[in-house]
Design an enzyme around this catalytic site. Structure first.
Site, PDB file in Angstrom:
ATOM      1  N   CYS A  47     -49.931 -69.457 -68.318  1.00  0.00           N
ATOM      2  CA  CYS A  47     -49.436 -68.278 -68.086  1.00  0.00           C
ATOM      3  C   CYS A  47     -48.480 -68.726 -66.779  1.00  0.00           C
ATOM      4  CB  CYS A  47     -50.442 -67.391 -67.467  1.00  0.00           C
ATOM      5  SG  CYS A  47     -49.813 -65.770 -66.223  1.00  0.00           S
ATOM      6  N   HIS A  48     -47.482 -68.022 -66.450  1.00  0.00           N
ATOM      7  CA  HIS A  48     -46.775 -68.415 -64.996  1.00  0.00           C
ATOM      8  C   HIS A  48     -47.524 -68.441 -63.875  1.00  0.00           C
ATOM      9  CE1 HIS A  48     -43.572 -67.908 -68.076  1.00  0.00           C
ATOM     10  NE2 HIS A  48     -42.740 -68.999 -67.210  1.00  0.00           N
ATOM     11  N   THR A  49     -48.684 -67.811 -63.846  1.00  0.00           N
ATOM     12  CA  THR A  49     -49.512 -68.059 -62.578  1.00  0.00           C
ATOM     13  C   THR A  49     -50.238 -69.403 -62.521  1.00  0.00           C
ATOM     14  OG1 THR A  49     -49.790 -65.602 -62.514  1.00  0.00           O
ATOM     15  CG2 THR A  49     -51.218 -66.829 -61.477  1.00  0.00           C
ATOM     16  N   HIS A  69     -56.308 -69.523 -67.465  1.00  0.00           N
ATOM     17  CA  HIS A  69     -57.052 -68.515 -67.159  1.00  0.00           C
ATOM     18  C   HIS A  69     -56.718 -67.231 -68.291  1.00  0.00           C
ATOM     19  CE1 HIS A  69     -53.047 -67.584 -65.264  1.00  0.00           C
ATOM     20  NE2 HIS A  69     -53.249 -66.285 -65.669  1.00  0.00           N
ATOM     21  N   GLU A  70     -56.083 -67.623 -69.597  1.00  0.00           N
ATOM     22  CA  GLU A  70     -55.740 -66.849 -70.606  1.00  0.00           C
ATOM     23  C   GLU A  70     -56.209 -67.601 -71.690  1.00  0.00           C
ATOM     24  OE1 GLU A  70     -51.841 -64.544 -70.302  1.00  0.00           O
ATOM     25  OE2 GLU A  70     -51.616 -65.593 -72.116  1.00  0.00           O
ATOM     26  N   CYS A  99     -68.314 -56.143 -61.998  1.00  0.00           N
ATOM     27  CA  CYS A  99     -69.861 -56.329 -61.679  1.00  0.00           C
ATOM     28  C   CYS A  99     -70.442 -55.135 -62.005  1.00  0.00           C
ATOM     29  CB  CYS A  99     -70.107 -56.830 -60.396  1.00  0.00           C
ATOM     30  SG  CYS A  99     -69.857 -55.869 -59.109  1.00  0.00           S
ATOM     31  N   CYS A 102     -70.462 -53.258 -57.380  1.00  0.00           N
ATOM     32  CA  CYS A 102     -69.915 -53.436 -55.881  1.00  0.00           C
ATOM     33  C   CYS A 102     -69.094 -52.042 -55.526  1.00  0.00           C
ATOM     34  CB  CYS A 102     -68.935 -54.626 -55.693  1.00  0.00           C
ATOM     35  SG  CYS A 102     -67.353 -54.414 -56.527  1.00  0.00           S
ATOM     36  N   CYS A 105     -66.052 -51.509 -57.957  1.00  0.00           N
ATOM     37  CA  CYS A 105     -66.242 -51.283 -59.028  1.00  0.00           C
ATOM     38  C   CYS A 105     -66.702 -49.879 -59.094  1.00  0.00           C
ATOM     39  CB  CYS A 105     -67.191 -52.189 -59.711  1.00  0.00           C
ATOM     40  SG  CYS A 105     -66.611 -53.719 -60.242  1.00  0.00           S
ATOM     41  N   CYS A 113     -62.750 -56.468 -58.240  1.00  0.00           N
ATOM     42  CA  CYS A 113     -64.125 -56.467 -58.003  1.00  0.00           C
ATOM     43  C   CYS A 113     -64.460 -57.552 -56.961  1.00  0.00           C
ATOM     44  CB  CYS A 113     -64.811 -56.831 -59.220  1.00  0.00           C
ATOM     45  SG  CYS A 113     -66.513 -57.316 -59.024  1.00  0.00           S
ATOM     46  N   ARG A 117     -65.319 -62.625 -55.808  1.00  0.00           N
ATOM     47  CA  ARG A 117     -63.866 -63.094 -55.326  1.00  0.00           C
ATOM     48  C   ARG A 117     -63.742 -64.069 -54.477  1.00  0.00           C
ATOM     49  NH1 ARG A 117     -59.943 -64.897 -54.755  1.00  0.00           N
ATOM     50  NH2 ARG A 117     -57.638 -63.924 -55.010  1.00  0.00           N
ATOM     51  N   CYS A 177     -54.866 -62.164 -70.027  1.00  0.00           N
ATOM     52  CA  CYS A 177     -53.899 -62.182 -68.938  1.00  0.00           C
ATOM     53  C   CYS A 177     -52.660 -61.178 -69.187  1.00  0.00           C
ATOM     54  CB  CYS A 177     -53.516 -63.197 -68.174  1.00  0.00           C
ATOM     55  SG  CYS A 177     -52.537 -63.065 -66.654  1.00  0.00           S
ATOM     56  N   ARG A 372     -45.372 -67.143 -75.085  1.00  0.00           N
ATOM     57  CA  ARG A 372     -46.589 -67.868 -74.732  1.00  0.00           C
ATOM     58  C   ARG A 372     -46.772 -68.891 -75.651  1.00  0.00           C
ATOM     59  NH1 ARG A 372     -46.651 -65.767 -70.176  1.00  0.00           N
ATOM     60  NH2 ARG A 372     -48.673 -64.684 -69.557  1.00  0.00           N
TER      61      ARG A 372
HETATM   62  N1  LIG Z   1     -49.978 -59.085 -61.149  1.00  0.00           N
HETATM   63  C1  LIG Z   1     -50.664 -59.727 -62.189  1.00  0.00           C
HETATM   64  O1  LIG Z   1     -51.659 -59.207 -62.624  1.00  0.00           O
HETATM   65  C2  LIG Z   1     -49.854 -60.584 -63.044  1.00  0.00           C
HETATM   66  C3  LIG Z   1     -48.814 -61.117 -62.708  1.00  0.00           C
HETATM   67  N2  LIG Z   1     -48.185 -62.001 -63.390  1.00  0.00           N
HETATM   68  C4  LIG Z   1     -46.759 -62.827 -62.866  1.00  0.00           C
HETATM   69  O2  LIG Z   1     -45.929 -61.896 -63.471  1.00  0.00           O
HETATM   70  C5  LIG Z   1     -44.574 -62.620 -63.515  1.00  0.00           C
HETATM   71  C6  LIG Z   1     -43.843 -62.788 -64.727  1.00  0.00           C
HETATM   72  O3  LIG Z   1     -44.831 -63.403 -65.817  1.00  0.00           O
HETATM   73  P1  LIG Z   1     -44.067 -63.730 -67.267  1.00  0.00           P
HETATM   74  O4  LIG Z   1     -43.690 -62.799 -67.966  1.00  0.00           O
HETATM   75  O5  LIG Z   1     -45.044 -64.667 -67.832  1.00  0.00           O
HETATM   76  O6  LIG Z   1     -42.922 -64.688 -66.823  1.00  0.00           O
HETATM   77  P2  LIG Z   1     -41.657 -65.307 -67.329  1.00  0.00           P
HETATM   78  O7  LIG Z   1     -41.148 -66.456 -66.567  1.00  0.00           O
HETATM   79  O8  LIG Z   1     -41.669 -65.609 -68.856  1.00  0.00           O
HETATM   80  O9  LIG Z   1     -40.554 -63.970 -67.297  1.00  0.00           O
HETATM   81  C7  LIG Z   1     -39.528 -63.953 -66.332  1.00  0.00           C
HETATM   82  C8  LIG Z   1     -38.380 -63.422 -66.488  1.00  0.00           C
HETATM   83  O10 LIG Z   1     -37.579 -63.190 -65.443  1.00  0.00           O
HETATM   84  C9  LIG Z   1     -36.286 -63.426 -65.864  1.00  0.00           C
HETATM   85  N3  LIG Z   1     -35.674 -63.542 -64.319  1.00  0.00           N
HETATM   86  C10 LIG Z   1     -35.831 -64.793 -63.417  1.00  0.00           C
HETATM   87  N4  LIG Z   1     -35.007 -64.266 -62.186  1.00  0.00           N
HETATM   88  C11 LIG Z   1     -34.444 -63.166 -62.657  1.00  0.00           C
HETATM   89  C12 LIG Z   1     -33.747 -62.206 -61.674  1.00  0.00           C
HETATM   90  N5  LIG Z   1     -33.254 -62.707 -60.274  1.00  0.00           N
HETATM   91  N6  LIG Z   1     -33.256 -60.974 -62.263  1.00  0.00           N
HETATM   92  C13 LIG Z   1     -33.821 -60.610 -63.438  1.00  0.00           C
HETATM   93  N7  LIG Z   1     -34.529 -61.434 -64.111  1.00  0.00           N
HETATM   94  C14 LIG Z   1     -34.849 -62.634 -63.913  1.00  0.00           C
HETATM   95  C15 LIG Z   1     -36.438 -64.753 -66.396  1.00  0.00           C
HETATM   96  O11 LIG Z   1     -35.040 -64.944 -67.196  1.00  0.00           O
HETATM   97  C16 LIG Z   1     -37.553 -64.419 -67.439  1.00  0.00           C
HETATM   98  O12 LIG Z   1     -36.899 -63.853 -68.545  1.00  0.00           O
HETATM   99  C17 LIG Z   1     -45.141 -64.166 -62.801  1.00  0.00           C
HETATM  100  O13 LIG Z   1     -44.474 -63.832 -61.681  1.00  0.00           O
HETATM  101  C18 LIG Z   1     -46.557 -64.242 -63.115  1.00  0.00           C
HETATM  102  O14 LIG Z   1     -47.045 -64.944 -62.167  1.00  0.00           O
HETATM  103  C19 LIG Z   1     -48.615 -62.637 -64.644  1.00  0.00           C
HETATM  104  C20 LIG Z   1     -49.528 -62.056 -65.048  1.00  0.00           C
HETATM  105  C21 LIG Z   1     -50.540 -61.089 -64.283  1.00  0.00           C
HETATM  106  N1  LIG Z   2     -53.748 -66.776 -55.155  1.00  0.00           N
HETATM  107  C1  LIG Z   2     -52.429 -66.053 -55.435  1.00  0.00           C
HETATM  108  C2  LIG Z   2     -52.886 -64.530 -56.060  1.00  0.00           C
HETATM  109  C3  LIG Z   2     -52.003 -64.377 -57.023  1.00  0.00           C
HETATM  110  C4  LIG Z   2     -52.369 -63.097 -57.715  1.00  0.00           C
HETATM  111  O1  LIG Z   2     -51.779 -62.078 -57.273  1.00  0.00           O
HETATM  112  N2  LIG Z   2     -52.894 -63.072 -58.920  1.00  0.00           N
HETATM  113  C5  LIG Z   2     -53.097 -61.946 -59.620  1.00  0.00           C
HETATM  114  C6  LIG Z   2     -53.179 -62.379 -60.972  1.00  0.00           C
HETATM  115  S1  LIG Z   2     -51.770 -63.361 -61.565  1.00  0.00           S
HETATM  116  C7  LIG Z   2     -52.600 -63.625 -63.075  1.00  0.00           C
HETATM  117  O2  LIG Z   2     -51.686 -64.151 -63.817  1.00  0.00           O
HETATM  118  C8  LIG Z   2     -54.323 -61.075 -59.145  1.00  0.00           C
HETATM  119  O3  LIG Z   2     -54.778 -60.654 -60.255  1.00  0.00           O
HETATM  120  N3  LIG Z   2     -54.419 -60.860 -57.949  1.00  0.00           N
HETATM  121  C9  LIG Z   2     -55.787 -60.127 -57.565  1.00  0.00           C
HETATM  122  C10 LIG Z   2     -56.613 -61.303 -57.027  1.00  0.00           C
HETATM  123  O4  LIG Z   2     -57.801 -60.681 -56.684  1.00  0.00           O
HETATM  124  O5  LIG Z   2     -56.329 -62.387 -57.179  1.00  0.00           O
HETATM  125  C11 LIG Z   2     -51.874 -65.798 -54.065  1.00  0.00           C
HETATM  126  O6  LIG Z   2     -52.706 -65.743 -52.979  1.00  0.00           O
HETATM  127  O7  LIG Z   2     -50.512 -65.797 -53.982  1.00  0.00           O
HETATM  128 ZN   LIG Z   3     -51.822 -64.974 -65.860  1.00  0.00          ZN
HETATM  129 ZN   LIG Z   4     -67.615 -55.396 -58.704  1.00  0.00          ZN
END
Ligand SMILES: NC(=O)C1=CN([C@@H]2O[C@H](COP(=O)(O)OP(=O)(O)OC[C@H]3O[C@@H](n4cnc5c(N)ncnc54)[C@H](O)[C@@H]3O)[C@@H](O)[C@H]2O)C=CC1
Ligand SMILES: N[C@@H](CCC(=O)N[C@@H](CSC=O)C(=O)NCC(=O)O)C(=O)O
Ligand SMILES: [Zn+2]
Ligand SMILES: [Zn+2]
Length: 379
Positions: A47-49, A69-70, A99, A102, A105, A113, A117, A177, A372
């Site tokens: 994953c990109h994270t 993590h995936e 959990c 907490c 949750c 949760c 953490r 993820c 992926r």
């Molecule tokens: N909040 C959460 O729980 C999660 C967050 N993430 C985050 O989500 C983000 C996306 O993940 P993926 O889809 O795997 O990434 P990815 O890198 O595959 O997709 C990003 C897309 O954005 C495009 N892009 C880059 N700069 C741009 C701009 N200025 N304007 C328009 N498009 C642009 C790229 O061409 C690419 O197609 C990452 O930052 C990742 O860390 C991922 C999983 C969970």
């Molecule tokens: N450690 C990072 C936190 C990055 C982040 O926001 N992670 C997401 C998941 S991204 C998955 O690919 C998230 O779930 N955040 C909630 C959490 O409790 O971590 C930073 O500090 O930037």
């Molecule tokens: Zn992820």
């Molecule tokens: Zn909990």
């Protein structure tokens, strides 16, 4: 040979320093302590994270560590007091724990949760604040409470979802993820309604899963925004109806979208991790009700900004972690939805490699043609 209660030596990809190639090492994995589960990881995706933390831009990044993590695997052994899984169960490790006890949750308002953490952010296990990974006695940090770039890992029992043993682990590993994050951002966080106009910034796996979620929610227009026009062809298959490349316009992208939609979109999603785009995603929302959801993870030190007037006039700025899904309760449900062909997974998998190829897999991820890449762990 029975491994329960024994230290297991296995292969893992170790990140010793930011941006330095991962090294495949023989790692010692200690048995699970009370409330812990040792899992044989069979498949993991990248994953990109993972790349974000490896880059050194994550304030919680610790080295040396085992990223990942995936993933999906099979329980090898459990520690004292673990009741909800047993050896042989098929599972998905969940970086977002649940959990059920907490205050987070119990609140019903969040999927975050609080139980483990602090430990997962510090790269250790709760019980003794130590790592279960070591190389010749030197500890290696855990990552996100999962560390799936190892053939065996130890996680907290609150971070394990037991799934249907019939589910193909080489596919459902993606439910750890990116896919749930995009679907849940639409279904749980934004709660997109039929007829809504949606804009998606970034058409990687997360953005495409947002599109899939928006289509199933009945959105009338799904506008994909990406600076890489090659993304547009594949995005059609996930429900994107219109495409905008910011490079084709002189005016700010938020203005382009406002003009295209008679005043702005109902919902926007930032799936990149770029704080300027986060601003644009908010500002392309319709006055009075438009909601923007931040999904992308931005580097340490980055901050978002906009004119407060944007919020005074009714736009809403939100964020989501793991799409708001409660992991242990809902990941098995997502697996069932996949088994019933109600959600896609296979279509996000563009590459399959082995653990030994992990550096190549990261290179592919940065090249743009990869959504992926799934790694087989036992070759
Ligand atoms: N909040 C959460 O729980 C999660 C967050 N993430 C985050 O989500 C983000 C996306 O993940 P993926 O889809 O795997 O990434 P990815 O890198 O595959 O997709 C990003 C897309 O954005 C495009 N892009 C880059 N700069 C741009 C701009 N200025 N304007 C328009 N498009 C642009 C790229 O061409 C690419 O197609 C990452 O930052 C990742 O860390 C991922 C999983 C969970
Ligand atoms: N450690 C990072 C936190 C990055 C982040 O926001 N992670 C997401 C998941 S991204 C998955 O690919 C998230 O779930 N955040 C909630 C959490 O409790 O971590 C930073 O500090 O930037
Ligand atoms: Zn992820
Ligand atoms: Zn909990």
């Amino acid at each position: 040979m029975a491994t329960q209660g024994q230290v297991i030596t296995c292969k893992a990809a170790v990140a010793y320093e930011p941006n330095k190639p991962l090294v495949i090492e023989d790692v010692q994995v200690a048995p699970p302590q009370a409330g812990e589960v040792r899992i044989k990881i069979l498949f993991t995706a990248l994953c990109h994270t993972d790349a974000y933390t490896w880059s050194g831009k994550d304030p919680e990044g610790l080295f040396p560590c085992i990223l990942g993590h995936e993933a999906a695997g099979i329980v090898e052994s459990v520690g004292e007091g673990v009741t909800e899984v047993q050896p042989g169960d098929h599972v998905i490790p969940c970086y977002q724990a649940e959990c059920r006890e907490c205050k987070f949750c119990k609140s019903g308002k969040t999927n975050l949760c609080g139980k483990v953490r602090t430990a997962t952010g510090a790269g250790v296990m709760m019980n003794d604040r130590k790592s279960r990974f070591s190389i010749n006695g030197k500890p290696i940090y855990h990552f996100m409470g999962t560390s799936t770039f190892s053939q065996y890992t130890v996680v907290h029992d609150v971070s394990v979802a037991k799934i249907d043993p019939q589910a193909p682990l080489d596919k459902v590993c993606l439910l750890g993820c990116g896919v749930p994050t995009g679907l849940g951002a639409v279904w749980n966080t934004a709660k997109v309604e039929p007829g809504a106009i949606v804009a998606i910034f970034g058409l990687g796996t997360v953005g495409l899963a947002v599109a899939e979620g928006a289509k199933s929610a009945g959105a009338s227009r799904i506008i994909g925004v990406d600076i890489d026009s090659k993304k547009f062809d594949v995005a059609k298959n996930f429900g994107v109806t219109e495409f905008v490349n910011p490079k084709d316009y002189d005016k700010p992208i938020q203005q382009v979208l406002v003009d295209l939609t008679d005043g702005g979109v109902d919902y926007s999603f930032e799936c990149i991790g770029n704080v300027s785009v986060m601003r644009a995603a908010l500002e392309c929302c319709h006055k009075g009700w438009g909601t923007s959801v931040i999904i992308g993870v931005a580097a340490s030190g980055q901050e978002i900004s906009t004119r407060p007037f944007q919020l005074v006039t009714g736009r809403v700025w939100k964020g989501t972690a793991f799409g708001g899904f409660k992991s242990r309760s809902q990941v098995p449900w997502l697996v069932e939805k996949y088994m019933k062909k109600e959600i896609k997974i296979d279509e996000y998998i563009t590459h399959n490699l082995t653990l030994g190829d992990i550096n190549k897999a990261f290179d592919l991820m940065h090249e743009g043609g990869c959504l992926r890449c799934v790694l087989k762990m036992n070759e």
